[in-house]
Design a protein around this motif. Structure first.
Motif, PDB file in Angstrom:
ATOM      1  N   GLU A   1       0.829  -1.209   0.000  1.00 30.78           N
ATOM      2  CA  GLU A   1       0.000   0.000   0.000  1.00 30.78           C
ATOM      3  C   GLU A   1       0.863   1.259   0.000  1.00 30.78           C
ATOM      4  N   LEU A   2       1.936   1.249   0.782  1.00 31.33           N
ATOM      5  CA  LEU A   2       2.827   2.412   0.841  1.00 31.33           C
ATOM      6  C   LEU A   2       3.500   2.677  -0.498  1.00 31.33           C
ATOM      7  N   THR A   3       4.002   1.626  -1.130  1.00 30.83           N
ATOM      8  CA  THR A   3       4.686   1.828  -2.409  1.00 30.83           C
ATOM      9  C   THR A   3       3.708   2.289  -3.483  1.00 30.83           C
ATOM     10  N   ARG A   4       2.490   1.752  -3.457  1.00 28.46           N
ATOM     11  CA  ARG A   4       1.473   2.164  -4.432  1.00 28.46           C
ATOM     12  C   ARG A   4       1.047   3.611  -4.188  1.00 28.46           C
ATOM     13  N   ASP A   5       0.657   3.915  -2.956  1.00 33.44           N
ATOM     14  CA  ASP A   5       0.166   5.260  -2.643  1.00 33.44           C
ATOM     15  C   ASP A   5       1.271   6.309  -2.702  1.00 33.44           C
ATOM     16  N   GLY A   6       2.497   5.905  -2.391  1.00 39.83           N
ATOM     17  CA  GLY A   6       3.621   6.838  -2.423  1.00 39.83           C
ATOM     18  C   GLY A   6       4.315   6.893  -3.769  1.00 39.83           C
ATOM     19  N   ASP A   7       3.825   6.095  -4.737  1.00 40.92           N
ATOM     20  CA  ASP A   7       4.425   6.024  -6.064  1.00 40.92           C
ATOM     21  C   ASP A   7       5.936   5.796  -5.943  1.00 40.92           C
ATOM     22  N   ALA A   8       6.303   4.824  -5.102  1.00 44.53           N
ATOM     23  CA  ALA A   8       7.714   4.556  -4.804  1.00 44.53           C
ATOM     24  C   ALA A   8       8.069   3.126  -5.178  1.00 44.53           C
ATOM     25  N   ASP A   9       9.355   2.901  -5.336  1.00 43.25           N
ATOM     26  CA  ASP A   9       9.867   1.559  -5.598  1.00 43.25           C
ATOM     27  C   ASP A   9      10.408   0.981  -4.302  1.00 43.25           C
ATOM     28  N   LEU A  10      10.130  -0.280  -4.089  1.00 47.51           N
ATOM     29  CA  LEU A  10      10.695  -0.998  -2.951  1.00 47.51           C
ATOM     30  C   LEU A  10      12.082  -1.467  -3.344  1.00 47.51           C
ATOM     31  N   VAL A  11      13.079  -1.045  -2.601  1.00 54.39           N
ATOM     32  CA  VAL A  11      14.458  -1.429  -2.878  1.00 54.39           C
ATOM     33  C   VAL A  11      14.819  -2.681  -2.093  1.00 54.39           C
ATOM     34  N   GLN A  12      14.424  -2.705  -0.812  1.00 51.84           N
ATOM     35  CA  GLN A  12      14.830  -3.809   0.055  1.00 51.84           C
ATOM     36  C   GLN A  12      13.967  -3.824   1.309  1.00 51.84           C
ATOM     37  N   THR A  13      13.766  -5.017   1.861  1.00 53.15           N
ATOM     38  CA  THR A  13      13.186  -5.149   3.200  1.00 53.15           C
ATOM     39  C   THR A  13      14.079  -6.070   4.003  1.00 53.15           C
ATOM     40  N   ILE A  14      14.288  -5.693   5.237  1.00 55.35           N
ATOM     41  CA  ILE A  14      15.006  -6.537   6.197  1.00 55.35           C
ATOM     42  C   ILE A  14      14.226  -6.434   7.498  1.00 55.35           C
ATOM     43  N   GLY A  15      13.601  -7.527   7.878  1.00 54.19           N
ATOM     44  CA  GLY A  15      12.809  -7.520   9.107  1.00 54.19           C
ATOM     45  C   GLY A  15      11.706  -6.486   9.027  1.00 54.19           C
TER      46      GLY A  15
END
Length: 108
Positions: free
Chosen positions: A65-79
């Motif tokens: 939801e954050l990436t969609r609403d913020g028009d952002a790309d997810l680079v990485q998730t750790i925990g």
């Protein structure tokens, strides 16, 4: 926009030095949170977000939801941490985490 693996690797290198600037709690996503996310991405381009949710599935849904609403790309998730990127062609070099990193560490 989809980032290449090389772009993600370069952004992860910059993101390693960042502290989270936005925290998402169990209250979910509000207008204020989206406004703060937008401001942070506009100013800094690359930001770290803390997802203070106990369940992995809830964090994944929130991140979508954050990436969609913020028009952002997810680079990485750790925990419970996520690294988000949104390019800003008019970014202030004094605020952009990418420009500041390049100025401090040299372009590589």
């Amino acid at each position: 926009m989809s980032l290449s693996q090389a772009q993600k690797k370069a952004l992860r290198r910059v993101g390693h030095y960042l502290n989270p600037v936005v925290t998402v709690s169990e209250n979910g996503i509000s207008e204020n949170l989206l406004a703060e996310l937008d401001r942070a991405l506009r100013d800094h381009e690359l930001i770290k977000v803390k997802l203070a949710l106990p369940e992995r599935d809830d964090r994944a849904l929130m991140l979508e939801e954050l990436t969609r609403d913020g028009d952002a790309d997810l680079v990485q998730t750790i925990g419970k941490m996520a690294l988000l990127y949104r390019r800003n062609p008019q970014a202030n070099p004094k605020l952009s985490n990418i420009a500041r990193f390049e100025n401090h560490h040299g372009r590589r």
